[in-house]
Design a protein around this motif. Structure first.
Motif, PDB file in Angstrom:
ATOM      1  N   ALA A   1     -30.138  65.665-118.878  1.00 22.81           N
ATOM      2  CA  ALA A   1     -31.490  65.541-119.419  1.00 22.81           C
ATOM      3  C   ALA A   1     -32.514  66.018-118.396  1.00 22.81           C
ATOM      4  O   ALA A   1     -33.513  66.666-118.736  1.00 22.81           O
ATOM      5  N   VAL A   2     -32.268  65.706-117.138  1.00 24.25           N
ATOM      6  CA  VAL A   2     -33.166  66.146-116.066  1.00 24.25           C
ATOM      7  C   VAL A   2     -33.126  67.663-115.934  1.00 24.25           C
ATOM      8  O   VAL A   2     -34.167  68.318-115.751  1.00 24.25           O
ATOM      9  N   ASN A   3     -31.933  68.241-116.024  1.00 23.96           N
ATOM     10  CA  ASN A   3     -31.805  69.701-115.932  1.00 23.96           C
ATOM     11  C   ASN A   3     -32.511  70.399-117.094  1.00 23.96           C
ATOM     12  O   ASN A   3     -33.167  71.432-116.916  1.00 23.96           O
ATOM     13  N   VAL A   4     -32.391  69.839-118.300  1.00 21.03           N
ATOM     14  CA  VAL A   4     -33.076  70.387-119.468  1.00 21.03           C
ATOM     15  C   VAL A   4     -34.584  70.324-119.266  1.00 21.03           C
ATOM     16  O   VAL A   4     -35.315  71.287-119.542  1.00 21.03           O
ATOM     17  N   ALA A   5     -35.058  69.178-118.780  1.00 21.69           N
ATOM     18  CA  ALA A   5     -36.488  69.007-118.542  1.00 21.69           C
ATOM     19  C   ALA A   5     -37.001  70.029-117.542  1.00 21.69           C
ATOM     20  O   ALA A   5     -38.088  70.600-117.710  1.00 21.69           O
ATOM     21  N   ARG A   6     -36.221  70.274-116.504  1.00 22.67           N
ATOM     22  CA  ARG A   6     -36.621  71.260-115.487  1.00 22.67           C
ATOM     23  C   ARG A   6     -36.731  72.656-116.112  1.00 22.67           C
ATOM     24  O   ARG A   6     -37.684  73.398-115.844  1.00 22.67           O
ATOM     25  N   SER A   7     -35.774  73.003-116.981  1.00 26.70           N
ATOM     26  CA  SER A   7     -35.786  74.319-117.616  1.00 26.70           C
ATOM     27  C   SER A   7     -37.003  74.496-118.524  1.00 26.70           C
ATOM     28  O   SER A   7     -37.668  75.531-118.502  1.00 26.70           O
ATOM     29  N   PHE A   8     -37.312  73.489-119.317  1.00 20.98           N
ATOM     30  CA  PHE A   8     -38.467  73.577-120.211  1.00 20.98           C
ATOM     31  C   PHE A   8     -39.774  73.616-119.426  1.00 20.98           C
ATOM     32  O   PHE A   8     -40.715  74.316-119.803  1.00 20.98           O
TER      33      PHE A   8
ATOM     34  N   ARG B   1     -40.049  61.896-113.978  1.00 23.20           N
ATOM     35  CA  ARG B   1     -41.407  62.171-113.501  1.00 23.20           C
ATOM     36  C   ARG B   1     -41.389  63.048-112.257  1.00 23.20           C
ATOM     37  O   ARG B   1     -42.174  63.984-112.109  1.00 23.20           O
ATOM     38  N   HIS B   2     -40.469  62.752-111.350  1.00 17.86           N
ATOM     39  CA  HIS B   2     -40.391  63.515-110.106  1.00 17.86           C
ATOM     40  C   HIS B   2     -39.986  64.962-110.374  1.00 17.86           C
ATOM     41  O   HIS B   2     -40.534  65.895-109.773  1.00 17.86           O
ATOM     42  N   VAL B   3     -39.037  65.158-111.299  1.00 18.55           N
ATOM     43  CA  VAL B   3     -38.511  66.501-111.558  1.00 18.55           C
ATOM     44  C   VAL B   3     -39.509  67.362-112.331  1.00 18.55           C
ATOM     45  O   VAL B   3     -39.707  68.534-112.007  1.00 18.55           O
ATOM     46  N   THR B   4     -40.156  66.779-113.340  1.00 16.62           N
ATOM     47  CA  THR B   4     -41.048  67.567-114.199  1.00 16.62           C
ATOM     48  C   THR B   4     -42.501  67.543-113.745  1.00 16.62           C
ATOM     49  O   THR B   4     -43.267  68.451-114.068  1.00 16.62           O
ATOM     50  N   GLY B   5     -42.881  66.505-113.034  1.00 14.92           N
ATOM     51  CA  GLY B   5     -44.286  66.344-112.685  1.00 14.92           C
ATOM     52  C   GLY B   5     -45.118  65.894-113.873  1.00 14.92           C
ATOM     53  O   GLY B   5     -46.348  65.814-113.796  1.00 14.92           O
ATOM     54  N   LYS B   6     -44.464  65.607-114.994  1.00 14.60           N
ATOM     55  CA  LYS B   6     -45.155  65.197-116.215  1.00 14.60           C
ATOM     56  C   LYS B   6     -44.832  63.735-116.530  1.00 14.60           C
ATOM     57  O   LYS B   6     -43.738  63.254-116.238  1.00 14.60           O
ATOM     58  N   PRO B   7     -45.756  63.022-117.143  1.00 12.05           N
ATOM     59  CA  PRO B   7     -45.510  61.605-117.443  1.00 12.05           C
ATOM     60  C   PRO B   7     -44.548  61.410-118.603  1.00 12.05           C
ATOM     61  O   PRO B   7     -44.469  62.241-119.512  1.00 12.05           O
ATOM     62  N   ILE B   8     -43.807  60.308-118.552  1.00 11.21           N
ATOM     63  CA  ILE B   8     -43.030  59.877-119.712  1.00 11.21           C
ATOM     64  C   ILE B   8     -44.013  59.123-120.601  1.00 11.21           C
ATOM     65  O   ILE B   8     -44.545  58.087-120.196  1.00 11.21           O
ATOM     66  N   LYS B   9     -44.279  59.639-121.779  1.00  7.00           N
ATOM     67  CA  LYS B   9     -45.316  59.042-122.627  1.00  7.00           C
ATOM     68  C   LYS B   9     -44.778  58.029-123.630  1.00  7.00           C
ATOM     69  O   LYS B   9     -45.451  57.058-123.959  1.00  7.00           O
TER      70      LYS B   9
ATOM     71  N   MET C   1     -42.403  55.750-108.855  1.00  9.23           N
ATOM     72  CA  MET C   1     -41.349  56.688-109.254  1.00  9.23           C
ATOM     73  C   MET C   1     -41.403  56.979-110.751  1.00  9.23           C
ATOM     74  O   MET C   1     -41.188  58.111-111.198  1.00  9.23           O
ATOM     75  N   LEU C   2     -41.729  55.938-111.534  1.00  6.74           N
ATOM     76  CA  LEU C   2     -41.747  56.076-112.982  1.00  6.74           C
ATOM     77  C   LEU C   2     -43.041  56.666-113.526  1.00  6.74           C
ATOM     78  O   LEU C   2     -43.132  56.952-114.719  1.00  6.74           O
ATOM     79  N   GLY C   3     -44.037  56.814-112.648  1.00  7.85           N
ATOM     80  CA  GLY C   3     -45.267  57.449-113.124  1.00  7.85           C
ATOM     81  C   GLY C   3     -46.559  56.851-112.648  1.00  7.85           C
ATOM     82  O   GLY C   3     -47.637  57.370-112.952  1.00  7.85           O
ATOM     83  N   GLY C   4     -46.506  55.740-111.904  1.00 13.20           N
ATOM     84  CA  GLY C   4     -47.739  55.167-111.365  1.00 13.20           C
ATOM     85  C   GLY C   4     -48.314  54.074-112.248  1.00 13.20           C
ATOM     86  O   GLY C   4     -47.771  53.712-113.294  1.00 13.20           O
ATOM     87  N   GLU C   5     -49.457  53.541-111.816  1.00 15.50           N
ATOM     88  CA  GLU C   5     -50.078  52.404-112.481  1.00 15.50           C
ATOM     89  C   GLU C   5     -50.619  52.748-113.865  1.00 15.50           C
ATOM     90  O   GLU C   5     -50.590  51.943-114.781  1.00 15.50           O
ATOM     91  N   GLU C   6     -51.146  53.954-114.028  1.00 13.86           N
ATOM     92  CA  GLU C   6     -51.793  54.322-115.280  1.00 13.86           C
ATOM     93  C   GLU C   6     -50.780  54.677-116.369  1.00 13.86           C
ATOM     94  O   GLU C   6     -49.810  55.384-116.118  1.00 13.86           O
ATOM     95  N   VAL C   7     -51.025  54.180-117.562  1.00 15.25           N
ATOM     96  CA  VAL C   7     -50.212  54.545-118.720  1.00 15.25           C
ATOM     97  C   VAL C   7     -50.872  55.750-119.380  1.00 15.25           C
ATOM     98  O   VAL C   7     -52.012  55.666-119.834  1.00 15.25           O
ATOM     99  N   GLU C   8     -50.166  56.857-119.395  1.00 11.13           N
ATOM    100  CA  GLU C   8     -50.741  58.097-119.910  1.00 11.13           C
ATOM    101  C   GLU C   8     -50.335  58.302-121.362  1.00 11.13           C
ATOM    102  O   GLU C   8     -49.203  58.667-121.660  1.00 11.13           O
ATOM    103  N   GLY C   9     -51.288  58.062-122.262  1.00  9.94           N
ATOM    104  CA  GLY C   9     -51.016  58.208-123.685  1.00  9.94           C
ATOM    105  C   GLY C   9     -51.347  59.601-124.187  1.00  9.94           C
ATOM    106  O   GLY C   9     -51.562  60.542-123.406  1.00  9.94           O
ATOM    107  N   LEU C  10     -51.413  59.742-125.487  1.00 13.27           N
ATOM    108  CA  LEU C  10     -51.717  61.024-126.103  1.00 13.27           C
ATOM    109  C   LEU C  10     -53.209  61.337-126.016  1.00 13.27           C
ATOM    110  O   LEU C  10     -54.046  60.433-126.045  1.00 13.27           O
ATOM    111  N   THR C  11     -53.530  62.609-125.917  1.00 13.13           N
ATOM    112  CA  THR C  11     -54.925  63.053-125.940  1.00 13.13           C
ATOM    113  C   THR C  11     -55.305  63.311-127.400  1.00 13.13           C
ATOM    114  O   THR C  11     -54.915  64.310-127.996  1.00 13.13           O
TER     115      THR C  11
END
Length: 477
Positions: A230-237, A264-272, A85-95
């Protein structure tokens, strides 16, 4: 942040573990309570439904219900699903491997903590990744926003783009790109303007800035304390800007945690990243496994070790280890340890990061113990003379009375501190008899933290020897 949710889930799982066998109905009843706990934590309803369905399906399987420890198996399933739910096993850092300067664009609403987070990331990139960073404020709307980033840049020793009065965001972005190239900066951090709410003007500005800077990372900064908003804001952005990740600020606050669990579920993007305090080094990479461990009371020893490594100077640690190996431990050493505990977040944070320490943390709270205790103990030691700190045996009744008056505490508080030091000093001598540093490892392995620091453990201590601490100076008991 997750304390209430953690307590609720802990009670549910304690009941499951207490049963020798589980029926399908037992699991469903437990999941009903988990559902209520998640909803009360302000987790988005679709996320709760998906989570409960996934856990229930796996938990009522034959392998779980007929296993030797079905309660533990259910807890493991819940842990695995929380991680997912929080993003999976991998820690997704900055590129950061792209052609420099790598552009990181910070977006979000006013008050979410964008400017402070920008400075925190600049400091982190410099100190942990060895990157040369340049920060630029594109916020021409909020009064003194650009000046604020300049001040923070000085504090973290990261360069900021000089302010040109009247220049607009897109022009500032272009100038920042040119300046970053001239300075051979590895990373360019763009602190964009925010609004009180999502509107067309804000989104148009975001897109225009992205168009001239072609960012590698677009990080949405959201305040955890705003909950579902915060979730609603994330969805809008997400619908308007090509986000690559999320930064949650004020993760050390008293929010219910629903934003973090839903993001993570709402945006599809990782919390970094997660902001964990007001200090400019209070930011950490968001690791789903570690956060899930904290929620379920399994601790987060890895983060504790990292926090210790970042807080404790290597030469001080080596000097302390050598003194311990020789059986030496005076009040100066105790004071050093107390200050290290304060710098690492205090008693509550340290207790929360150790496995099985949830109950000990609750005991701290119930006993009236808080981080003021560390301050009081430091004040007592600070009221002593250098000779008294180096040789506590000098402390007679007259000296104790003087120290108590100097620290604003009672003589009995001084006595408690001295007794704690005696016990810790005795442990250091035991380490010496057991073979120095090797003995220290054996002592820690056999008795946990309480064995190494008996003044913090002993009778009534929590699991693993962590303090029940109500006997220390400044506590209510």
């Amino acid at each position: 942040m997750f304390d209430n949710l953690s307590d609720r889930l802990g009670n549910v799982f304690d009941r499951l573990r207490g049963r020798g066998a589980l029926s399908e109905q037992d699991v469903r009843d437990a999941m009903r309570e988990v559902r209520v706990a998640l909803l009360e934590a302000d987790v988005a309803l679709p996320v709760v439904r998906r989570f409960i369905d996934a856990v229930t399906e796996k938990a009522i399987g034959t392998e779980v219900l007929k296993s030797v420890t079905p309660g533990q198996q259910v807890v493991k399933i819940v842990n695995d699903e929380l991680v997912e739910m929080l993003g999976g096993e991998e820690v997704e850092g900055l590129t950061l491997e792209a052609k420099p300067p790598v552009v990181i664009m910070m977006v979000g609403l006013q008050g979410s903590g964008k400017t402070t987070t920008t400075a925190k990331l600049g400091k982190l990139l410099k100190e942990r990744h060895g990157k040369k960073a340049l920060m630029a404020s594109l916020d021409v709307n909020r009064p003194a926003a650009q000046e604020q980033l300049a001040v923070l840049g000085e504090q973290v020793s990261v360069a900021t783009l000089p302010i040109v009065a009247g220049q607009q965001p897109v022009d500032i972005a272009r100038r920042a790109m040119e300046s970053a190239k001239l300075q051979s900066a590895d990373v360019l951090l763009l602190d964009t303007a925010g609004r009180l709410h999502v509107d067309e003007a804000l989104m148009a500005e975001m897109k225009a800035v992205a168009g001239v800077s072609t960012p590698t990372e677009v990080l949405l900064v959201v305040d955890s304390l705003t909950g579902q908003d915060a979730v609603n804001v994330a969805r809008s952005f997400t619908e308007e800007v090509p986000l690559t990740g999320v930064v949650l600020t004020r993760m050390d606050g008293d929010a219910r945690g629903g934003a973090a669990l839903s993001m993570r579920h709402v945006t599809g993007k990782p919390i970094k990243f997660a902001g964990t305090g007001e200090k400019l080094d209070a930011i950490e990479a968001f690791d789903p496994k570690r956060v899930a461990g904290r929620i379920l009371g399994m601790g987060d020893v890895v983060s504790l070790v990292e926090k210790a490594a970042a807080t404790i100077k290597e030469e001080e640690a080596e000097a302390m280890a050598k003194r311990m190996a020789k059986g030496q431990f005076d009040l100066n050493d105790l004071r050093t340890q107390l200050r290290q505990m304060q710098n690492m977040g205090g008693l509550g944070m340290l207790a929360g990061m150790l496995p099985g320490m949830k109950k000990a943390k609750a005991a701290l709270s119930q006993s009236g113990m808080d981080d003021k205790v560390l301050v009081h103990m430091d004040a007592i030691i600070g009221s002593m003379t250098p000779k008294e700190r180096a040789n506590p045996a000098l402390m007679n009744a007259k000296r104790k009375k003087r120290v108590a008056a100097g620290s604003g505490l009672q003589v009995q508080d001084v006595n408690k501190l001295l007794k704690m030091h005696q016990e810790m000093s005795r442990a250091m001598k035991q380490i010496k008899k057991m073979g120095g540093l090797k003995g220290l490892g054996a002592l820690l392995g056999s008795g946990g933290m309480g064995a190494a620091m008996p003044g913090l453990g002993g009778p009534g201590a929590g699991p693993g020897g962590m303090p029940g601490l109500p006997g220390l100076p400044g506590s209510k008991k």
